[in-house]
Design an enzyme around this catalytic site. Structure first.
Site, PDB file in Angstrom:
ATOM      1  N   SER A 148      -2.459   1.971  -2.269  1.00 16.50           N
ATOM      2  CA  SER A 148      -3.573   2.726  -2.305  1.00 16.50           C
ATOM      3  C   SER A 148      -3.583   3.839  -1.443  1.00 16.50           C
ATOM      4  CB  SER A 148      -4.462   1.837  -1.751  1.00 16.50           C
ATOM      5  OG  SER A 148      -5.900   2.519  -1.336  1.00 16.50           O
ATOM      6  N   GLU A 194      -5.846   4.726   0.609  1.00 14.51           N
ATOM      7  CA  GLU A 194      -6.640   4.381   1.761  1.00 14.51           C
ATOM      8  C   GLU A 194      -5.300   4.239   2.661  1.00 14.51           C
ATOM      9  OE1 GLU A 194      -9.624   3.911   2.938  1.00 14.51           O
ATOM     10  OE2 GLU A 194     -10.709   4.530   0.891  1.00 14.51           O
ATOM     11  N   TYR A 228      -7.956  -3.496   5.112  1.00 12.65           N
ATOM     12  CA  TYR A 228      -7.342  -3.390   3.656  1.00 12.65           C
ATOM     13  C   TYR A 228      -6.331  -2.520   3.667  1.00 12.65           C
ATOM     14  CZ  TYR A 228      -7.167  -1.663  -0.981  1.00 12.65           C
ATOM     15  OH  TYR A 228      -6.693  -1.288  -2.491  1.00 12.65           O
TER      16      TYR A 228
END
Length: 343
Positions: free
Chosen positions: A139, A141, A163
């Protein structure tokens, strides 16, 4: 690139009932694969996104099969992988909501980090019998508090949520299994990708659902967090094709998939509400509950490597994506209005 016409390939997808999993299942079925998906046992069905492609598994023409499993149960995952004997594994399963990961950090790590390790270990064991290729859903992120813009495969990670930390762990374990055991394993570092199948708690879908309900008088206000956060938004259907391309390449590697353009939440609101002839400023309010403890302000990806090596590039603009999602959600809102009128 097409699957072999002489032998049917098998693919195993975790997270098959999610946005990406459903689009990927469609793509693989179109390519002639036999597709297997892992779903968690629940008292209610959560297969809406794949109901249109699912047929009775006892049907002789069935090519999609579902299996009960859980990424946190390593023995269960290994048993499934060794039993199914897939040629390709796509690990898309996770607790994937960034804001929620602050509320359930341990569960997020168990599913997203340890879950990925369970998949890799099962693939390593299968690889002793036959070659298997693994795609790990990484990801954007992971870049977090970014050190450079745009972000590439070489940009250092600075995760800003449980996460993102879990995804960084899964990324490095994937590289480790590739280097240590010769496993064909790829990380797809995907920037934000949306669609009409996006979960309604994610900001883009939350916006399109609310805007269409407001248009029909079913809702009065929309509450959001940081409106100035910038994201690189693409269309999920474009991105799952990139996942597949990674596993068709001659050698395993890690790739960024992104549009190379960034937009604020405010701009996405503009695209959505103006398409419905509405002014979002009249309906949207910020709410502290939706702010993250640590915010990621800017994500912008460079997909040059994927374009040069795989021939992949995005086909759908952010504005086109917003309109596609609004068209879908407007139909849902109309159906809701009809039901309410008949109640």
């Amino acid at each position: 690139m097409e699957a072999s016409s002489t032998e049917t390939k098998k693919a195993l997808i975790t997270g098959i009932t999610g946005q990406d999993g459903s689009y990927l299942a469609e793509l693989l079925l179109e390519q002639g694969y036999e597709v297997h998906g892992i779903v968690r046992r629940s008292s209610s069905f959560n297969t809406d996104r794949i109901d249109h492609i699912y047929v009775d598994p006892h049907d002789r023409d069935a090519k999609l099969f579902l299996h009960h499993g859980d990424l946190t149960d390593g023995q269960n995952i290994t048993n499934l992988v060794l039993d199914i004997q897939p040629d390709e594994i796509y690990n898309l399963g996770a607790q994937s909501h960034v804001r929620v990961s602050f509320d359930v950090p341990v569960y997020t790590v168990q599913t997203t980090a340890v879950g990925a390790l369970n998949i890799l270990e099962a693939a390593r064991q299968l690889n002793r019998q036959k070659q298997v290729r693994v795609y790990q859903a990484s990801s954007s992120e992971m870049f977090g508090d970014v050190l450079e813009t745009p972000q590439t495969e070489n940009t250092p990670f600075r995760p800003q949520s449980p996460y993102a930390c879990a995804k960084v762990y899964a990324f490095h374990q994937t590289v480790n299994y590739r280097d240590a055991y010769g496993l064909f394993a790829c990380n797809g570092i995907l920037f934000n990708h949306e669609s009409p199948r996006r979960g309604e708690t994610f900001v883009t879908r939350k916006i399109t659902r609310a805007a269409t309900r407001i248009k029909l008088g079913l809702q009065e206000k929309l509450f959001l967090g940081n409106l100035d956060a910038k994201r690189d938004w693409g269309y999920a259907k474009d991105y799952v094709y990139g996942m597949w391309l990674m596993l068709q390449h001659d050698t395993p590697d890690d790739y960024v998939l992104a549009t190379g353009e960034t937009y604020t939440i405010r701009q996405f609101l503009d695209y959505t509400f103006s398409y419905l002839d509405l002014d979002w400023n009249e309906y949207v309010e910020t709410d502290p509950r939706y702010f993250r403890p640590t915010e990621v302000d800017l994500l912008l990806g460079d997909c040059s490597k994927a374009k040069n090596a795989l021939g992949w590039e995005p086909k759908t603009s952010c504005q086109e994506l917003a309109q596609l999602m609004v068209d879908h959600d407007l139909e849902l809102a109309k159906s809701e209005a009809v039901k309410l009128a008949g109640a």
